[in-house]
Write an enzyme that holds these catalytic residues in place. Structure first.
Site, PDB file in Angstrom:
ATOM      1  N   LEU A 222      40.695  53.559  10.583  1.00 12.88           N
ATOM      2  CA  LEU A 222      40.079  52.288  10.964  1.00 12.88           C
ATOM      3  C   LEU A 222      40.041  52.208  12.487  1.00 12.88           C
ATOM      4  O   LEU A 222      39.051  51.803  13.093  1.00 12.88           O
ATOM      5  CB  LEU A 222      40.875  51.121  10.379  1.00 12.88           C
ATOM      6  CG  LEU A 222      41.021  51.139   8.852  1.00 12.88           C
ATOM      7  CD1 LEU A 222      41.791  49.913   8.385  1.00 12.88           C
ATOM      8  CD2 LEU A 222      39.664  51.175   8.166  1.00 12.88           C
TER       9      LEU A 222
ATOM     10  N   LEU B  34      32.764  50.527   9.344  1.00 13.84           N
ATOM     11  CA  LEU B  34      33.383  50.092  10.598  1.00 13.84           C
ATOM     12  C   LEU B  34      32.710  50.741  11.782  1.00 13.84           C
ATOM     13  O   LEU B  34      32.413  50.085  12.781  1.00 13.84           O
ATOM     14  CB  LEU B  34      34.865  50.445  10.586  1.00 13.84           C
ATOM     15  CG  LEU B  34      35.708  49.550   9.711  1.00 13.84           C
ATOM     16  CD1 LEU B  34      37.156  49.994   9.767  1.00 13.84           C
ATOM     17  CD2 LEU B  34      35.595  48.101  10.159  1.00 13.84           C
TER      18      LEU B  34
ATOM     19  N   ARG C 243      51.485  62.261   5.034  1.00 12.48           N
ATOM     20  CA  ARG C 243      50.764  62.359   3.761  1.00 12.48           C
ATOM     21  C   ARG C 243      50.702  63.756   3.184  1.00 12.48           C
ATOM     22  O   ARG C 243      50.907  63.952   1.989  1.00 12.48           O
ATOM     23  CB  ARG C 243      49.338  61.879   3.972  1.00 12.48           C
ATOM     24  CG  ARG C 243      49.303  60.425   4.254  1.00 12.48           C
ATOM     25  CD  ARG C 243      47.913  59.947   4.464  1.00 12.48           C
ATOM     26  NE  ARG C 243      47.969  58.490   4.561  1.00 12.48           N
ATOM     27  CZ  ARG C 243      46.932  57.738   4.828  1.00 12.48           C
ATOM     28  NH1 ARG C 243      45.756  58.284   5.033  1.00 12.48           N
ATOM     29  NH2 ARG C 243      47.061  56.437   4.874  1.00 12.48           N
TER      30      ARG C 243
ATOM     31  N   ARG D 170      45.365  63.370   8.914  1.00 13.70           N
ATOM     32  CA  ARG D 170      45.286  62.062   9.561  1.00 13.70           C
ATOM     33  C   ARG D 170      46.487  61.233   9.188  1.00 13.70           C
ATOM     34  O   ARG D 170      46.876  61.182   8.033  1.00 13.70           O
ATOM     35  CB  ARG D 170      44.015  61.340   9.119  1.00 13.70           C
ATOM     36  CG  ARG D 170      43.901  59.944   9.660  1.00 13.70           C
ATOM     37  CD  ARG D 170      42.582  59.309   9.301  1.00 13.70           C
ATOM     38  NE  ARG D 170      42.461  58.993   7.889  1.00 13.70           N
ATOM     39  CZ  ARG D 170      42.995  57.923   7.317  1.00 13.70           C
ATOM     40  NH1 ARG D 170      43.715  57.079   8.013  1.00 13.70           N
ATOM     41  NH2 ARG D 170      42.814  57.708   6.029  1.00 13.70           N
TER      42      ARG D 170
HETATM   43  C1  LIG Z   1      40.895  53.400  -0.684  1.00  8.12           C
HETATM   44  C2  LIG Z   1      40.958  53.714   0.781  1.00  8.12           C
HETATM   45  C3  LIG Z   1      41.874  53.075   1.599  1.00  8.12           C
HETATM   46  C4  LIG Z   1      41.937  53.345   2.961  1.00  8.12           C
HETATM   47  N1  LIG Z   1      42.866  52.703   3.717  1.00  8.12           N
HETATM   48  C5  LIG Z   1      42.903  52.947   5.056  1.00  8.12           C
HETATM   49  C6  LIG Z   1      43.845  52.253   5.880  1.00  8.12           C
HETATM   50  O1  LIG Z   1      44.641  51.447   5.419  1.00  8.12           O
HETATM   51  N2  LIG Z   1      43.828  52.515   7.205  1.00  8.12           N
HETATM   52  C7  LIG Z   1      42.951  53.402   7.759  1.00  8.12           C
HETATM   53  O2  LIG Z   1      42.984  53.572   8.975  1.00  8.12           O
HETATM   54  N3  LIG Z   1      42.056  54.050   7.001  1.00  8.12           N
HETATM   55  C8  LIG Z   1      42.015  53.854   5.662  1.00  8.12           C
HETATM   56  N4  LIG Z   1      41.107  54.534   4.896  1.00  8.12           N
HETATM   57  C9  LIG Z   1      40.097  55.382   5.530  1.00  8.12           C
HETATM   58  C10 LIG Z   1      38.994  54.530   6.133  1.00  8.12           C
HETATM   59  O3  LIG Z   1      38.741  53.433   5.310  1.00  8.12           O
HETATM   60  C11 LIG Z   1      37.690  55.284   6.327  1.00  8.12           C
HETATM   61  O4  LIG Z   1      37.913  56.513   6.910  1.00  8.12           O
HETATM   62  C12 LIG Z   1      36.748  54.501   7.232  1.00  8.12           C
HETATM   63  O5  LIG Z   1      36.632  53.172   6.796  1.00  8.12           O
HETATM   64  C13 LIG Z   1      35.393  55.141   7.330  1.00  8.12           C
HETATM   65  O6  LIG Z   1      34.528  54.297   8.053  1.00  8.12           O
HETATM   66  P1  LIG Z   1      33.077  54.766   8.455  1.00  8.12           P
HETATM   67  O7  LIG Z   1      32.467  53.626   9.175  1.00  8.12           O
HETATM   68  O8  LIG Z   1      33.151  56.064   9.146  1.00  8.12           O
HETATM   69  O9  LIG Z   1      32.324  55.044   7.080  1.00  8.12           O
HETATM   70  P2  LIG Z   1      32.044  54.130   5.791  1.00  8.12           P
HETATM   71  O10 LIG Z   1      32.750  52.849   5.825  1.00  8.12           O
HETATM   72  O11 LIG Z   1      32.236  55.016   4.615  1.00  8.12           O
HETATM   73  O12 LIG Z   1      30.529  53.762   5.922  1.00  8.12           O
HETATM   74  C14 LIG Z   1      29.512  54.675   5.664  1.00  8.12           C
HETATM   75  C15 LIG Z   1      28.204  53.969   5.818  1.00  8.12           C
HETATM   76  O13 LIG Z   1      27.168  54.924   5.830  1.00  8.12           O
HETATM   77  C16 LIG Z   1      26.167  54.575   4.918  1.00  8.12           C
HETATM   78  N5  LIG Z   1      25.551  55.816   4.452  1.00  8.12           N
HETATM   79  C17 LIG Z   1      26.170  56.941   4.023  1.00  8.12           C
HETATM   80  N6  LIG Z   1      25.268  57.884   3.734  1.00  8.12           N
HETATM   81  C18 LIG Z   1      24.059  57.352   4.000  1.00  8.12           C
HETATM   82  C19 LIG Z   1      22.731  57.836   3.909  1.00  8.12           C
HETATM   83  N7  LIG Z   1      22.463  59.073   3.512  1.00  8.12           N
HETATM   84  N8  LIG Z   1      21.737  56.992   4.237  1.00  8.12           N
HETATM   85  C20 LIG Z   1      21.995  55.725   4.664  1.00  8.12           C
HETATM   86  N9  LIG Z   1      23.223  55.231   4.785  1.00  8.12           N
HETATM   87  C21 LIG Z   1      24.246  56.036   4.444  1.00  8.12           C
HETATM   88  C22 LIG Z   1      26.825  53.751   3.871  1.00  8.12           C
HETATM   89  O14 LIG Z   1      25.897  52.913   3.260  1.00  8.12           O
HETATM   90  C23 LIG Z   1      27.857  52.998   4.697  1.00  8.12           C
HETATM   91  O15 LIG Z   1      27.247  51.865   5.254  1.00  8.12           O
HETATM   92  C24 LIG Z   1      41.049  54.276   3.524  1.00  8.12           C
HETATM   93  C25 LIG Z   1      40.134  54.929   2.711  1.00  8.12           C
HETATM   94  C26 LIG Z   1      40.107  54.686   1.340  1.00  8.12           C
HETATM   95  C27 LIG Z   1      39.216  55.498   0.481  1.00  8.12           C
END
Ligand SMILES: Cc1cc2nc3c(=O)[nH]c(=O)nc-3n(C[C@H](O)[C@H](O)[C@H](O)COP(=O)(O)OP(=O)(O)OC[C@H]3O[C@@H](n4cnc5c(N)ncnc54)[C@H](O)[C@@H]3O)c2cc1C
Ligand code: FES
Lengths: 257, 637
Positions: free
Chosen positions: B441, B43, B330, B435
Site C-alpha cells: 500500500l 491505489l 512471510r 515483500r
Molecule cells: C487480500 C489482500 C490483502 C492485502 N493486504 C495488504 C496490506 O494489508 N498491506 C499492504 O501493504 N498490502 C496488502 N496487499 C497488497 C496490496 O493490496 C496490493 O499490492 C496493492 O493494493 C496493489 O495496488 P495497485 O494499485 O498496484 O493495483 P490494483 O489495486 O490491483 O489495481 C489494478 C487496477 O488496474 C486495472 N486493470 C488491470 N488490468 C487492466 C487492463 N488490462 N485494462 C484496464 N484496467 C486494468 C484494474 O481495473 C484496477 O483498477 C494485500 C493484497 C491482497 C490480495
C-alpha cells in the site's frame, strides 16, 4: 445438496428479460453462492449455452461488485453478508430460489444480473471528498481526532457501494449510500470546511440521477451487508436542513464551519 | 537492450531531493497540452490520475471493473507502513529502509527503497487530510500495530479495512478531478495493447466491455498501474479479475519484464476446502500479532485442538525464531508451515492447515479487546468456514498473494519503452525477492502521489511530439491485431472451459513454481505449459460474440496471457540458481533449511526481453550494488 434456481436472463439493457429454470445438482454446502453459480455456468458452457452474467471480483465481501436479489432479499437471507460470502450451508437441500438483478430506475440492467451503478460514482463526484492538494497536508498528528468520532466515521466509511440499499428501498432511494459518505466526512475535523456544500451537492445529484425519496422504511439498513446504520440518514437530514437554510457560499461562517 | 537505472548520484539520503531539483518542470500553462493515460484505478492508478489531473494534465483513466472504487487494492486488510516513529520505539527512515531491503533479501534497488521509506511519512499525512479514518488512541492521536519482519510498531490501519479506506481516499480525490473535468474515467474498459510510435509509447488499444468495441486512445505518455499477476496460480488471494494482460502486452512491445519468478506466498490464508474453490481468502497477517501458530507434535494426531495439551503442541515459529516468533517474515513462515503439513502434522478435515490460536491472548486481554482488534476478521472467518475462532483455533495455510516481479522500471519508474511508466504492484517494485507486510500500500501510494507526478513531467518536458490521432497507422494496426486475437478466442469452438484450463495451469505452477522450486520440476513445467497452451487454443469454448458484454471472453483473454507468462516465470526461476526470499530453490539451502543466496552470481535484477514469437526471451541483468547496507544472511532468530 440440490437446488432449483430461477434466474433472470436478459441479453441487454433494452431487451426483454425472463426467469429461466436451472438445477444445481450435487453442490457442496461449503461452497459460496457464487461458486455454486460457477458450477451451473460450467455446465451451461459445456452445453454451448451462454453462462449467467453476474458481477463479482474480490469474493471477500469488500469490493462491492457482487449483488443480486435472492427470493426477494438483496444479497440473500443472511444478515451482514454479501452474496459472495454467502455459503450454501445456509440453504436446505431442494430449496427453490428466485434470483434477479437489483431493480431500480437509476440502475439499468446491463445483462442478466449485472446492472449499471455509475450513478453512485456521480454522487461522489458531486462533493463526496475533501479537497486537499497532494503534498499540502500538515503532519498527520497535528489535528487530534476523538477516538469515538474516528470510530463512528469508520462505521460510515465501511460502505462498499454495492447498491443493496437502493434495491431494497421501495422508492429506489440512494439515501443510505449518500448519508454514509456525508457522515463519514462530517464526523472528521478535516471534513468541516466543505460540509454544507457537500451535502447540498450530493443530495442534488442523487435527485438528478433518478433515485427516489427516502420515506424512512428502513429496508436499506436491513439489507446492507455492512450494517450501515440508518441513523446516518438522520444526520444527513440535519446537515441538509442547516445547509439549505443557512448556506451562503461566499460568506464566512461561524466556528469551525 | 540497455538497462539504465538512472539512479542519481550523491549520498543515499540526498538522492531523491537532489533529483527533484534537477528534474525538468513543465510550465503550468503547458500542462494542459499534455495527455496522459493511466491504466488502473487501484491505489497506484487512482493516486497518480488524481495528482496528475490536479497538476493540470489531461488524464484518461481506465479500469475493467464497473467503478474505479472496486480495484483490488480495496481488499487489503492489515495496514500501511510509515516511518513516523509516533510510538517513539526507535523507528526512522533508515530503519524502514533497512527492514525493507533486508526483508526483500537484498534483491531490490537500494536507492528506490530509500526513497520509499522517505516518502512513507508524507503518505500518512496526505491520507489523514483526505479523511481516511485510521485507528486512533484515546488521546486522539494515530494508533499503530506491528507487522511481520519488523521490531517496531509502524503500521497504520483502519480496522481490517485499510486498503478500502486508502482506496476510497484516492478514489475521492480522483472523483474530485473527474468533476473538475481534468480526468476522464473509463470504467468497464480493458486495455489490450500498447501503441508504440517511433519507439515511444503513444497510446493504448482498449475494448469496451459492454459493447465490445475496440478503439485506440492516444496520448503523450502511458502509465500502467494494472496490479499483480498472482492469479497465474488460479487459486490466490487476489480478486478474480487480477491479471497480467496489460503488463504482458507491454512486454511484447518492448518493455522488459523483471524477476517474474518472485512471487509471494502469504502464510495466513484459509486452507483450500474443495475442487470447486474459486479463490483463497487471506486472514490478515496482523492476526499474528496476538495469535499463536502451532501444530500437533505427533504427526497424524486427529484429536480436536482443545484436547491437545500444551506440552504436545509445537509452537514452531516461537521455537525456531525466538526473537521474531509468530512475526517471522512471510516467506519463512510459509515454508515452515508447508514442511510441517508435508510431514503429516497438518490439521483440519483435509489435513492441510496449521492452527492460529487465540486462546492465550483471549485469556490475557479479554474477549472484548480481541474483538476490537480483529472482530471483523473473526466474523469473516466464521462466515467462510462455519467455525467460531473465539472458541476453536483458526486453521490457516499459505496461499499465493502478491508478486514482487513486474515490468522493469528505472529510478523514474519508466520502462525500457520511452514514455511507458509503471507504478504499484505492476512494476518490479521495491520489494526485492520478498515483500514485508503493509508495504505494498505504501509503495502504490508513494509511486502514485509522490514519485510519478514529478518524473513524468521531466520526461514530457524533454520530448518533442508530433501531432498524432487515432487514425494513425500504428493505431489501426494495433487495433487489428487485438481484433484478430478476440476472434481467434471465439472461433475455437472446442469443449473445454476457460476455468478448466486455468485451474490446470494454476495447479501446475503451484506445484512446480510455488513455495518451493527445483530444476527438474521447472524443466517439466517448461515442457508442459506450451502443450497446455496449444490445447487451450484448440479446445477452448467461448460462447457469445465479441460485440457484447461477454465475461467468458474477458476471462479467456486473460488466461491466454497467463499461459504465455507462466512459461517466463518458470524460465526465470530456473536461471536463478540460488534461493532468496520467496524464491526457494530446494537445491540451495542452508543446513537449517533457510534460503541460501549467492550474491557473487545472482545479485542482479533479471530483466527479460521479448525476442519475437517462438524465440526464447533474452535475459538482461541489472547488477545490484549496495553502498548503505551490508549483505548478510537474513536471520530472524
Ligand atoms: C487480500 C489482500 C490483502 C492485502 N493486504 C495488504 C496490506 O494489508 N498491506 C499492504 O501493504 N498490502 C496488502 N496487499 C497488497 C496490496 O493490496 C496490493 O499490492 C496493492 O493494493 C496493489 O495496488 P495497485 O494499485 O498496484 O493495483 P490494483 O489495486 O490491483 O489495481 C489494478 C487496477 O488496474 C486495472 N486493470 C488491470 N488490468 C487492466 C487492463 N488490462 N485494462 C484496464 N484496467 C486494468 C484494474 O481495473 C484496477 O483498477 C494485500 C493484497 C491482497 C490480495
Ligand atoms: S465480489 Fe467483492 S464484495 Fe462480493
Amino acid at each position: 445438496m440440490n437446488l432449483v434456481l430461477h434466474v433472470w436472463r436478459q441479453a441487454g439493457p433494452k431487451l426483454p428479460g425472463r426467469f429461466e429454470r436451472y438445477e444445481a445438482r450435487n453442490v457442496n454446502e461449503h461452497m459460496s453462492f457464487l461458486e455454486m453459480l460457477d458450477v451451473v455456468n460450467q455446465g451451461l458452457l459445456q452445453a454451448g449455452h451462454d453462462p449467467i452474467a453476474f458481477e463479482h471480483d474480490c469474493r471477500e465481501g469488500i469490493c462491492g461488485s457482487c449483488g443480486f436479489v435472492i427470493n426477494g432479499s438483496p444479497h440473500g437471507p443472511l444478515g451482514d453478508t454479501t452474496v459472495c460470502q454467502l455459503h450454501l450451508r445456509h440453504f436446505q437441500n431442494g430449496d427453490e430460489l428466485w434470483i434477479e438483478p437489483w431493480r431500480a430506475k437509476a440502475f439499468p440492467v446491463v445483462k442478466d444480473l449485472v446492472v449499471d451503478r455509475n450513478a453512485f460514482d456521480r454522487i461522489i463526484q458531486a462533493g463526496g471528498y475533501i479537497s486537499v492538494r497532494t503534498g499540502s497536508a500538515p503532519d498527520a498528528n497535528a489535528i487530534p481526532v476523538r477516538k469515538e468520532n474516528a470510530e463512528r466515521a469508520m462505521d460510515a466509511a465501511a460502505c462498499i457501494g454495492c447498491g443493496a440499499c437502493v434495491a431494497a428501498c421501495p422508492n429506489g432511494s440512494a439515501m443510505l449510500f449518500t448519508a454514509a459518505k456525508v457522515a463519514h466526512l462530517a464526523l472528521l475535523p478535516q471534513g468541516q470546511p466543505e460540509r454544507l456544500q457537500r451535502v447540498l451537492g450530493m443530495v442534488e445529484q442523487m435527485d438528478q440521477d433518478g433515485f427516489g425519496n427516502c420515506t424512512n422504511h428502513g429496508a436499506c439498513e436491513a439489507a446492507c451487508p455492512k450494517g450501515i446504520s440508518i441513523d446516518f440518514i438522520a444526520q444527513l437530514n440535519r446537515d441538509w436542513v442547516r445547509a439549505a437554510l443557512s448556506y451562503a457560499p461566499h460568506e464566512a461562517a461561524e466556528g469551525a464551519i | 537492450m540497455e538497462l539504465r537505472a538512472n539512479v542519481p548520484d550523491g549520498p543515499i539520503e540526498q538522492k531523491w531531493d537532489r533529483h527533484r531539483v534537477e528534474l525538468k518542470l513543465v510550465n503550468p500553462a503547458n500542462k494542459r497540452k499534455y495527455d496522459v493515460i493511466v491504466v488502473g484505478s487501484g491505489l497506484a492508478g487512482a493516486s497518480a490520475a488524481a495528482t496528475l489531473g490536479e497538476l493540470g494534465y489531461n488524464v484518461r483513466c481506465f479500469c475493467f471493473q464497473d467503478s474505479a472504487r472496486r480495484a483490488h487494492s480495496i481488499a487489503a486488510q492489515g495496514g500501511i507502513n510509515a516511518a513516523k516513529n509516533y510510538q517513539n520505539d526507535g523507528d526512522s527512515v533508515f530503519r524502514l529502509f533497512y527492514d525493507t531491503i533486508k526483508g526483500g533479501d537484498f534483491r531490490s534497488r537500494e536507492a528506490n527503497v530509500y526513497r520509499l521509506a522517505q516518502i512513507s511519512v508524507n503518505i500518512i499525512d496526505q491520507c489523514v487530510a483526505q479523511g481516511v479514518p485510521f485507528a486512533r488512541e484515546y488521546g486522539g492521536l494515530l494508533a499503530n500495530r506491528s507487522f511481520g519482519g519488523a521490531q517496531v510498531s509502524r503500521t497504520f490501519y483502519a480496522r481490517g479495512q485499510t486498503g478500502q479506506q486508502l482506496l476510497l481516499g484516492a478514489y475521492q480525490a480522483l472523483s474530485r478531478q473527474i468533476a473538475a473535468g481534468k480526468v476522464a474515467m473509463y470504467p468497464r474498459t480493458e486495455m489490450l495493447d500498447v501503441i508504440a510510435i517511433d519507439g515511444r509509447a503513444r497510446g493504448i488499444v482498449v475494448r469496451d466491455l459492454v459493447t465490445g468495441k475496440v478503439s485506440s486512445h492516444v496520448a503523450h505518455a502511458v502509465v500502467l498501474a494494472s496490479g499483480g499477476y498472482a492469479n497465474v496460480y488460479y487459486l490466490s488471494t487476489n480478486a478474480k479479475g487480477c491479471n497480467v494482460t496489460a503488463t504482458w502486452r507491454a512486454y511484447k512491445r518492448g518493455a522488459a519484464f523483471a524477476n517474474p519468478c518472485f512471487t509471494q506466498i502469504h502464510p495466513t490464508c484459509i486452507p483450500h476446502s474443495g475442487d470447486y474453490q474459486s479463490k483463497l481468502t487471506l486472514m490478515s497477517e496482523s492476526l499474528r500479532n496476538d495469535g499463536r501458530i502451532w501444530v500437533p507434535q505427533r504427526a497424524g494426531d486427529t484429536r480436536p485442538p482443545g484436547e491437545i495439551p500444551d506440552a504436545e503442541r509445537d509452537y514452531y515459529l516461537e521455537r525456531i525464531y525466538p526473537s521474531f516468533g509468530n512475526l517471522a517474515p512471510r516467506d519463512i513462515s510459509s515454508r515452515r508451515a508447508k514442511e510441517l503439513v508435508d510431514a503429516g502434522h497438518g490439521v483440519g478435515p483435509l489435513k492441510n492447515g496449521v492452527y492460529l490460536d487465540f486462546r492465550d491472548p483471549i485469556a490475557r486481554l479479554g474477549r472484548g479487546e480481541i474483538a476490537e482488534r480483529y472482530g471483523n476478521l473473526f466474523e469473516m472467518y466464521e462466515r467462510i468456514t462455519g467455525e467460531n475462532p473465539y472458541e476453536v483455533p483458526m486453521r490457516i495455510y499459505p496461499a499465493p498473494h502478491y508478486v514482487m516481479g513486474g515490468l522493469w522500471v528505472d529510478y523514474n519508474l519508466m520502462t525500457t519503452v520511452s514514455g511507458l511508466f509503471v507504478i504499484g504492484e505492476a512494476n518490479f517494485s521495491d520489494h526485492g525477492a520478498n515483500r514485508l507486510g503493509a508495504s505494498a500500500l505504501m509503495q502504490g501510494l508513494a509511486d502514485g502521489y509522490f514519485v510519478l507526478p514529478y518524473t513524468i513531467g521531466d520526461y514530457l518536458a524533454g520530448q518533442r511530439f508530433d501531432q498524432v490521432d487515432d487514425r494513425h497507422a500504428a493505431c489501426r494496426d494495433t487495433e487489428r491485431e487485438v481484433g484478430q486475437r478476440v476472434n481467434r478466442l471465439l472461433s475455437a469452438k472446442g469443449s473445454r472451459t476457460v476455468d478448466g484450463v486455468h485451474r490446470e495451469l494454476g495447479a501446475l505452477l503451484r506445484e512446480k513454481c510455488g513455495m518451493a522450486r527445483n530444476a527438474a520440476g521447472l524443466q517439466e513445467a517448461l515442457r508442459t505449459i506450451p502443450e497446455l497452451r496449444e490445447r487451450f487454443w484448440r479446445e477452448v469454448r467461448v460462447t457469445g460474440s465479441g460485440a457484447e458484454f461477454n465475461q467468458e471472453l474477458e476471462k479467456a483473454g486473460r488466461v491466454a496471457d497467463f499461459l504465455e507468462f507462466g512459461e517466463l516465470m518458470c524460465q526465470d526461476a530456473l536461471q536463478r540458481e540460488e534461493s532468496c526470499g520467496g524464491h526457494f530453490r530446494e537445491e540451495y539451502q542452508t543446513p537449517d533449511g533457510e534460503a541460501l543466496r549467492d550474491d557473487e552470481r545472482f545479485a542482479y535484477v533479471a530483466a527479460w526481453e521479448y525476442a519475437g514469437a517462438g524465440n526464447p526471451a533474452r535475459l538482461n541483468r541489472e547488477p545490484l550494488t549496495f553502498e548503505s547496507v551490508h549483505l548478510t544472511q537474513r536471520s530472524y532468530q
